[in-house]
Scaffold this motif. Structure first.
Motif, PDB file in Angstrom:
ATOM      1  N   PRO A 124       6.593   2.407  -8.788  1.00 43.37           N
ATOM      2  CA  PRO A 124       7.760   3.550  -8.650  1.00 43.37           C
ATOM      3  C   PRO A 124       8.573   3.339  -7.891  1.00 43.37           C
ATOM      4  N   GLU A 125      10.119   3.627  -8.433  1.00 42.98           N
ATOM      5  CA  GLU A 125      11.116   3.465  -7.431  1.00 42.98           C
ATOM      6  C   GLU A 125      11.263   4.599  -6.520  1.00 42.98           C
ATOM      7  N   SER A 126      10.500   5.714  -6.902  1.00 43.74           N
ATOM      8  CA  SER A 126      10.443   6.935  -6.248  1.00 43.74           C
ATOM      9  C   SER A 126       9.456   6.382  -5.042  1.00 43.74           C
ATOM     10  N   LEU A 127       8.283   5.921  -5.051  1.00 44.14           N
ATOM     11  CA  LEU A 127       7.642   5.536  -4.021  1.00 44.14           C
ATOM     12  C   LEU A 127       8.136   4.374  -2.974  1.00 44.14           C
ATOM     13  N   LEU A 128       9.150   3.544  -3.843  1.00 44.03           N
ATOM     14  CA  LEU A 128       9.848   2.769  -2.845  1.00 44.03           C
ATOM     15  C   LEU A 128      10.751   3.278  -1.786  1.00 44.03           C
ATOM     16  N   ALA A 129      11.302   4.552  -2.562  1.00 41.06           N
ATOM     17  CA  ALA A 129      12.397   5.177  -1.791  1.00 41.06           C
ATOM     18  C   ALA A 129      11.530   5.779  -0.324  1.00 41.06           C
ATOM     19  N   VAL A 130      10.447   5.967  -0.610  1.00 39.76           N
ATOM     20  CA  VAL A 130       9.831   6.853   0.639  1.00 39.76           C
ATOM     21  C   VAL A 130       8.851   5.786   1.281  1.00 39.76           C
ATOM     22  N   PHE A 131       8.951   4.394   1.125  1.00 36.64           N
ATOM     23  CA  PHE A 131       8.002   3.534   1.405  1.00 36.64           C
ATOM     24  C   PHE A 131       8.012   3.488   2.943  1.00 36.64           C
ATOM     25  N   PRO A 132       9.040   3.581   3.622  1.00 35.33           N
ATOM     26  CA  PRO A 132       9.062   3.401   5.236  1.00 35.33           C
ATOM     27  C   PRO A 132       8.319   4.700   5.801  1.00 35.33           C
ATOM     28  N   TYR A 133       8.019   5.772   5.130  1.00 35.34           N
ATOM     29  CA  TYR A 133       7.591   6.846   5.643  1.00 35.34           C
ATOM     30  C   TYR A 133       6.277   7.459   4.967  1.00 35.34           C
ATOM     31  N   PHE A 134       5.925   6.575   4.103  1.00 32.01           N
ATOM     32  CA  PHE A 134       4.718   6.923   3.244  1.00 32.01           C
ATOM     33  C   PHE A 134       3.660   5.731   3.171  1.00 32.01           C
ATOM     34  N   HIS A 135       3.956   4.756   2.328  1.00 30.32           N
ATOM     35  CA  HIS A 135       3.174   3.769   1.969  1.00 30.32           C
ATOM     36  C   HIS A 135       2.938   2.830   3.077  1.00 30.32           C
ATOM     37  N   TYR A 136       3.989   2.320   3.956  1.00 29.67           N
ATOM     38  CA  TYR A 136       3.889   1.506   5.001  1.00 29.67           C
ATOM     39  C   TYR A 136       3.133   2.012   6.083  1.00 29.67           C
ATOM     40  N   PRO A 137       3.494   3.122   6.768  1.00 24.18           N
ATOM     41  CA  PRO A 137       2.728   3.667   8.093  1.00 24.18           C
ATOM     42  C   PRO A 137       1.395   4.157   7.651  1.00 24.18           C
ATOM     43  N   LEU A 138       1.187   4.893   6.494  1.00 26.44           N
ATOM     44  CA  LEU A 138      -0.010   5.376   6.169  1.00 26.44           C
ATOM     45  C   LEU A 138      -0.979   4.232   5.717  1.00 26.44           C
ATOM     46  N   TYR A 139      -0.715   3.243   5.255  1.00 27.37           N
ATOM     47  CA  TYR A 139      -1.645   2.312   4.944  1.00 27.37           C
ATOM     48  C   TYR A 139      -2.294   1.690   6.445  1.00 27.37           C
ATOM     49  N   ARG A 140      -1.536   1.501   7.211  1.00 28.99           N
ATOM     50  CA  ARG A 140      -1.735   0.903   8.724  1.00 28.99           C
ATOM     51  C   ARG A 140      -2.630   2.138   9.420  1.00 28.99           C
ATOM     52  N   LEU A 141      -2.354   3.513   9.066  1.00 28.01           N
ATOM     53  CA  LEU A 141      -3.029   4.509   9.943  1.00 28.01           C
ATOM     54  C   LEU A 141      -4.481   4.721   9.274  1.00 28.01           C
ATOM     55  N   SER A 142      -4.763   4.344   8.036  1.00 31.12           N
ATOM     56  CA  SER A 142      -6.008   4.733   7.482  1.00 31.12           C
ATOM     57  C   SER A 142      -6.822   3.662   7.969  1.00 31.12           C
ATOM     58  N   LEU A 143      -6.411   2.268   8.163  1.00 30.42           N
ATOM     59  CA  LEU A 143      -7.110   1.430   8.637  1.00 30.42           C
ATOM     60  C   LEU A 143      -7.698   1.632  10.151  1.00 30.42           C
ATOM     61  N   CYS A 144      -6.889   1.915  10.847  1.00 29.93           N
ATOM     62  CA  CYS A 144      -6.938   2.532  12.097  1.00 29.93           C
ATOM     63  C   CYS A 144      -7.959   3.280  12.391  1.00 29.93           C
ATOM     64  N   CYS A 145      -7.817   4.684  11.650  1.00 29.30           N
ATOM     65  CA  CYS A 145      -8.954   5.746  11.460  1.00 29.30           C
ATOM     66  C   CYS A 145     -10.379   5.129  11.143  1.00 29.30           C
ATOM     67  N   SER A 146     -10.165   4.275  10.049  1.00 31.18           N
ATOM     68  CA  SER A 146     -11.655   3.518   9.598  1.00 31.18           C
ATOM     69  C   SER A 146     -12.129   2.790  10.819  1.00 31.18           C
ATOM     70  N   ILE A 147     -11.457   2.076  11.441  1.00 30.32           N
ATOM     71  CA  ILE A 147     -11.939   1.103  12.557  1.00 30.32           C
ATOM     72  C   ILE A 147     -12.523   2.145  13.843  1.00 30.32           C
ATOM     73  N   PHE A 148     -11.752   2.919  14.222  1.00 28.65           N
ATOM     74  CA  PHE A 148     -11.996   4.014  15.169  1.00 28.65           C
ATOM     75  C   PHE A 148     -13.228   4.922  14.937  1.00 28.65           C
ATOM     76  N   ILE A 149     -13.438   5.350  13.606  1.00 24.57           N
ATOM     77  CA  ILE A 149     -14.368   6.196  13.325  1.00 24.57           C
ATOM     78  C   ILE A 149     -15.952   5.264  13.209  1.00 24.57           C
ATOM     79  N   ILE A 150     -15.747   4.113  12.855  1.00 23.81           N
ATOM     80  CA  ILE A 150     -17.042   3.365  12.880  1.00 23.81           C
ATOM     81  C   ILE A 150     -17.338   3.073  14.152  1.00 23.81           C
ATOM     82  N   VAL A 151     -16.596   2.776  15.175  1.00 21.01           N
ATOM     83  CA  VAL A 151     -16.633   2.868  16.774  1.00 21.01           C
ATOM     84  C   VAL A 151     -17.268   4.293  17.076  1.00 21.01           C
ATOM     85  N   SER A 152     -16.827   5.405  16.616  1.00 16.68           N
ATOM     86  CA  SER A 152     -17.385   6.443  16.820  1.00 16.68           C
ATOM     87  C   SER A 152     -18.874   6.659  16.481  1.00 16.68           C
ATOM     88  N   VAL A 153     -19.148   6.360  15.252  1.00 14.31           N
ATOM     89  CA  VAL A 153     -20.427   6.292  14.774  1.00 14.31           C
ATOM     90  C   VAL A 153     -21.452   5.541  15.623  1.00 14.31           C
TER      91      VAL A 153
END
Length: 423
Positions: A124-153
């Motif tokens: 969707p072009e609407s997602l492409l318009a907010v790609f720098p503030y939604f898709h791109y950073p949150l994709y990396r953020l979710s990966l970091c959270c998963s990694i750090f939570i596994i360490v926490s467990v």
């Protein structure tokens, strides 16, 4: 507006209104030329090593599996969250539920990434318009959270087996003590990701040659992302250290200690058999949690080891890469692109296999069956109750019939006696 648009009709095939292909794209180049630093012309290199667009075919192939595993993972993780929150109210289950939550978010963005890269027309072009503030950073953020939570467990299990008094703290409060730092560190580590890309719109006005007016939007890196110091100190060393090297070392060391303690606990339990049901239940719960952790971490290490290797390789090559980029040339080999696509698939596989691990390890399956068979058991109980009621009524009816029959027989007997006596 029209003056700022691209309007060179000589770049088009005026019959089909499609861009003309350059000779280098048609495979006119048969050999790659390298300079004294080992740098190459990217277009020339890809024309030789990627004939027939083989990498895109491989990327499409990988994308199919990412969509399959991603869909399965979203469903499985959602069920896992529901079941884990219904199990024992312990810190370990809360942390696993949080892990599945962030893994699900990661899978959603991974699916969006496949659509954007391999099926751009469906993104969707609407997602492409907010790609720098939604898709791109949150994709990396979710990966970091998963990694750090596994360490926490892992840290939670390590303290549980080495310092049992640590469990005296409220389970929900203890879970927050692990989750809040994970989220805060992840946000801090990925804060600059919101400034690494930007969307740009451009127009193509080919009305003069009968090919119409077109408007397009694309994503490009910002000046921050292209900064040499930013690439060197943040994108390479900080990111590699925080998401690969340090987590791998912590997981390897702590899980080795946990595995040794688990072996010792199993041998001790065999030697000292007890009839204390509460202690036995607590021991089984701890054993189940530890086994799930070891399987989860093993899968994580297997699936993320190639990412660690590529990160270390990129860190070792970063000076050469930046030097070639300063000359608008490249040095990265083609296998690196194939490896990066494979790493993305492995990350999706890792975040989508939580449910199978829980199903085959520990008592998760028993809780799942008890939760989702409740309705069936209720209906079965109702049917049995109705059957008992019907049988009760039938037995009562039969007893009434037997009583009436007995009364008729007594009346007939008395009449016969009276008739005999009168004679």
């Amino acid at each position: 507006m029209a003056a700022s648009c691209y309007s060179n009709c000589s770049s088009l095939n005026l019959t089909t209104c499609t861009p003309l292909q350059k000779a280098i794209e048609l495979g006119a180049v048969s050999e790659v030329h390298y300079d004294e630093d080992g740098c190459y012309n990217p277009k020339e290199y890809m024309a030789v090593v990627n004939q027939g667009d083989k990498f895109q075919q491989y990327s499409d192939f990988i994308g199919v599996f990412m969509l399959m595993f991603g869909t399965f993972g979203i469903i499985g993780n959602s069920l896992s969250i529901f079941v884990l929150l219904k199990k024992e109210k312990i810190c370990f289950n809360y942390l696993l539920a949080a892990l599945n939550f962030f893994d699900t978010f990661h899978l959603v963005f991974a699916i969006l990434d496949v659509i954007r890269n391999n099926h751009a027309e469906a993104y969707p072009e609407s997602l492409l318009a907010v790609f720098p503030y939604f898709h791109y950073p949150l994709y990396r953020l979710s990966l970091c959270c998963s990694i750090f939570i596994i360490v926490s467990v892992t840290v939670e299990r390590f303290l549980a087996v080495t310092r049992p008094h640590h469990r005296l703290l409220s389970n929900s409060s203890r879970a927050l003590l692990y989750l809040i730092p994970c989220i805060v560190v992840s946000v801090a580590l990925n804060f600059t990701k919101f400034f690494e890309t930007e969307t740009v719109s451009y127009c193509m006005d080919f009305t003069a040659c009968g090919c119409g007016y077109h408007s397009r939007m694309y994503v490009r890196p910002t000046k921050l992302r292209l900064s040499r110091n930013y690439i060197m100190f943040y994108t390479t060393w900080t990111w590699v250290s925080m998401t690969s090297i340090i987590p791998f070392l912590i997981l390897a060391i702590l899980n080795w200690v946990i595995w040794r303690r688990l072996r010792a606990a199993q041998e001790t339990s065999k030697m000292l058999k007890t009839n204390d049901k509460h202690q036995d239940k607590e021991h089984k719960t701890s054993l189940s949690s530890t086994t799930i952790l070891l399987c989860t971490v093993t899968m994580f290490l297997i699936c993320h080891s190639p990412r660690l290797f590529l990160s270390v390789y990129e860190a070792a090559m970063i000076n050469s890469i930046l030097h070639c980029q300063s000359k608008r040339l490249g040095i990265t080999p083609i296998w690196y692109l194939y490896a990066m696509a494979s790493v993305q698939l492995l990350q999706v596989i890792n975040t989508s296999l939580n449910f199978p691990i829980y199903w085959f390890v520990g008592n998760f399956r028993e809780t799942f069956i008890n939760l989702f068979s409740f309705k069936c058991r209720s209906e079965s109980t109702k049917q049995v109750s109705d059957w008992d009621t019907q049988m009760s009524c039938m037995s009562q009816h039969s007893s009434c019939l037997s009583i009436d029959r007995g009364k008729v027989e007594m009346d007939m007997f008395e009449k016969n006696n009276n008739s005999h006596s009168s004679n």
